[in-house]
Design an enzyme around this catalytic site. Structure first.
Site: not given
Lengths: 398, 398
Positions: A168, A170-172, A175
């Site tokens: 993931a 884009a999430d990482v 973040g």
């Protein structure tokens, strides 16, 4: 619960985030020694508590991203819950949230509300599309960030569909962008006393990560698309078929390509069309076929050993089991860490990649069970009595 | 050259980095208002000055990653160059480098050398494998980070080779990890006066980004591999064939799946095997075939509009040209920024993804030509005369 010896010792973070992008940010701060208090919905908690894999009914997904955090429950929709939260904001440095834009404002807990009670507060928000613009209210997930930023259109093979990166990302990256923003703002606040709102969109974060890809289109008009494993900017820099699988060879500059020519001693490489890096990028197909002619005749381990000995960057493509047993990654760099969880028992998590020399990042305690630190935190921060806390639990506010 | 209104106003960074991972870190700090001084080899400069695309002989690759930085040349191998650098360290907050581990020590400029002249210095290093462990001295490139971390083994299609993500994601995530580390250390130093070394490996950074992927293997023994565009932890969360291409549908929880069922009104979705998220992950193939039966009959735009109107996350898969013209990404979020470069003319760069509310990140001036700020910087920092600077240039030290 602050790590005495961490770089963020003494920093308090209220972490309202769920699932991945926001929790990853809170995890980084917690690993660095901040006192991160995760605040979850009573009775339900973070959605990712239901994610696979489950170990004795506890989600390993959740446990990885929420280690080193204390956990309380709080119903922010109730007037009393909201007031408790505002009282905690008065005693905190950073607030993190990854609700859909507008949700915090509707709760009366937007940045403008929080800065009224604590003008020095750093407010970090992660959402799919950010807090401004026409798509702002759309829900954003990792795969949507990967799709809309253009990343998927450039990942994969020319004859195959657009491809999602196998994590993931884009999430990482969202973040991480939030972590960068809140830390930069926090250092400014240490000098000026003034707080800040940091507004991160998954899509923006992926656009930034596309570096040369956007730049090519914007400045030449060519649309980068899927080109397999090679790179737009340098060559040879690709995967090559070996006798027993695939191997990576990466010559980032002319000097390394010179070393490669010297080591392989293949006449066809001494061609004017391979002289500069830009020449090699142009003639990548010819160059690949010459190199693959050689790699097909050898095993991965032999190729990697031979090239590394000559100072040429080369690597195997590891499967996950090999990564977790690698003597460098797992042992020397301590990238996998065991911890004892009260319900799940011994679980293994990913270590922190930021290696400080003096004040190290550490994994000190496991993720909280739902509401585990209700008493501890409300006593410590707001001096509540056990009786008062029990009343709040019974009223559904905690 | 510091941005008066940025969160890192007044912070001075000496940036010895080349190509991507290190320069990305320096770029973030520069966008936030730090005075970032890029230090390059006299006569040659950063390798990436030779990277495509070239515009009037200036690399757009280089110009994107080095905007907002001042540039000087300095030969660190000469005794005088080394002493000039140490004098600059005395007046600086952060040093960034991405040489192969050991190179700075050999120059007499390792962290232990620098802290002797400035105990408060923050030293940020990015390398392929980090400064410790058996692979430490190996050269590391993005593709090697992607390969050895396991990311490539999990990206792509079950019947296709391991796949590189379509951008230099290990470099970007390594650069972000370094930014996080130096900012966290800097905030600690503001309180304690004590410096720090931050040691980032591209491989470690990618391992951290693999979140649930490692966790699955470590805690269940199953080896995650290539599964196309779906996600290990939730379903439906995938690309689906539409009449005119592919579309993303992402239901991250039971509530969203309930909305999807309600919107599509397809009987086959009312099946016990799709009840919980874990059930849906288990039966992803059956669920995909039911949903794709519907998506195949409609155009991307219709599907996205219909689902978004019902509150269900959905998206097109953008190509790069669409991204750069998107009214949300390009206009509202300002993710592409024009700037005038003295040689290249008007060029377009990627904007900064960290959106501060009070002290915004900005792109203020273009990347330096080689040695552009030799006079300005050495006068300002070390009070050198024009004559002395000319002598140093003639001696090949600048």
């Amino acid at each position: 619960m602050s790590n005495q010896s961490g770089v963020l010792n003494g920093v308090r973070v209220l972490d309202l985030t769920r699932v991945l992008a926001g929790p990853y940010c809170g995890m980084m701060l917690a690993d660095f020694g901040a006192d991160v208090i995760k605040i979850e919905l009573p009775g339900k908690g973070d959605d990712s508590r239901a994610n696979a894999p489950q170990i004795n009914g506890e989600s390993a997904y959740f446990m990885n991203l929420n280690r080193n955090k204390r956990g309380i429950t709080l119903n922010l929709k109730s007037e009393e819950g909201r007031n408790i939260f505002l009282d905690m904001v008065r005693n905190s440095d950073i607030v993190l949230e990854n609700y859909r834009p507008g949700v915090m404002e509707k709760l009366g807990l937007g940045y403008e509300d929080l800065r009224k009670v604590n003008p020095a507060i750093i407010y970090g928000a992660v959402s799919g599309f950010g807090h401004t613009g026409p798509y702002s209210k759309r829900a954003g997930y990792d795969i949507i960030g990967q799709a809309m930023s253009g990343l998927m259109s450039t990942t994969g093979w020319p004859d195959a569909p657009p491809t999602r990166t196998g994590t993931a990302i884009a999430d990482v990256v969202g973040g991480m962008s939030c972590t960068i923003g809140v830390l930069a703002a926090y250092s400014n606040r240490l000098k000026t006393g003034v707080g800040e709102k940091v507004d991160i969109a998954l899509v923006d974060s992926m656009v930034s990560s596309l570096e040369i890809i956007n730049i090519i289109y914007l400045n030449t008009g060519r649309i980068p698309t899927r080109i397999g494993n090679r790179y737009e900017a340098i060559y040879p820099y690709d995967s090559f078929q070996a006798r027993d699988g695939y191997v990576i060879i990466a010559c980032g500059n002319d000097k390394l390509f010179g070393l490669l020519k010297q080591t392989l001693n293949i006449d066809a490489l001494d061609n004017e069309i391979f002289r500069t890096n830009i020449d090699r990028v142009t003639h990548h197909a010819e160059l690949k076929s010459i190199l693959e002619c050689w790699t097909r005749g050898h095993d991965i381990d032999h190729i990697v050993e031979l090239l590394l000995a000559a100072g040429i960057p080369a690597a195997p493509i590891n499967t996950i089991d090999r990564v977790t047993k690698d003597p460098h990654i797992a042992v020397a760099r301590e990238m996998f860490v065991d911890i004892e969880h009260p319900v799940a028992g011994k679980i293994t998590m990913t270590g922190n990649q930021v290696k400080f020399t003096n004040k190290k990042a550490t994994i000190r305690f496991p993720a909280p069970t739902l509401g585990q630190h209700n008493h501890e935190v409300l006593k410590e921060l707001l001096d509540y009595s056990d009786e008062k806390i029990e009343q709040l639990v019974n009223a559904g506010i905690l």
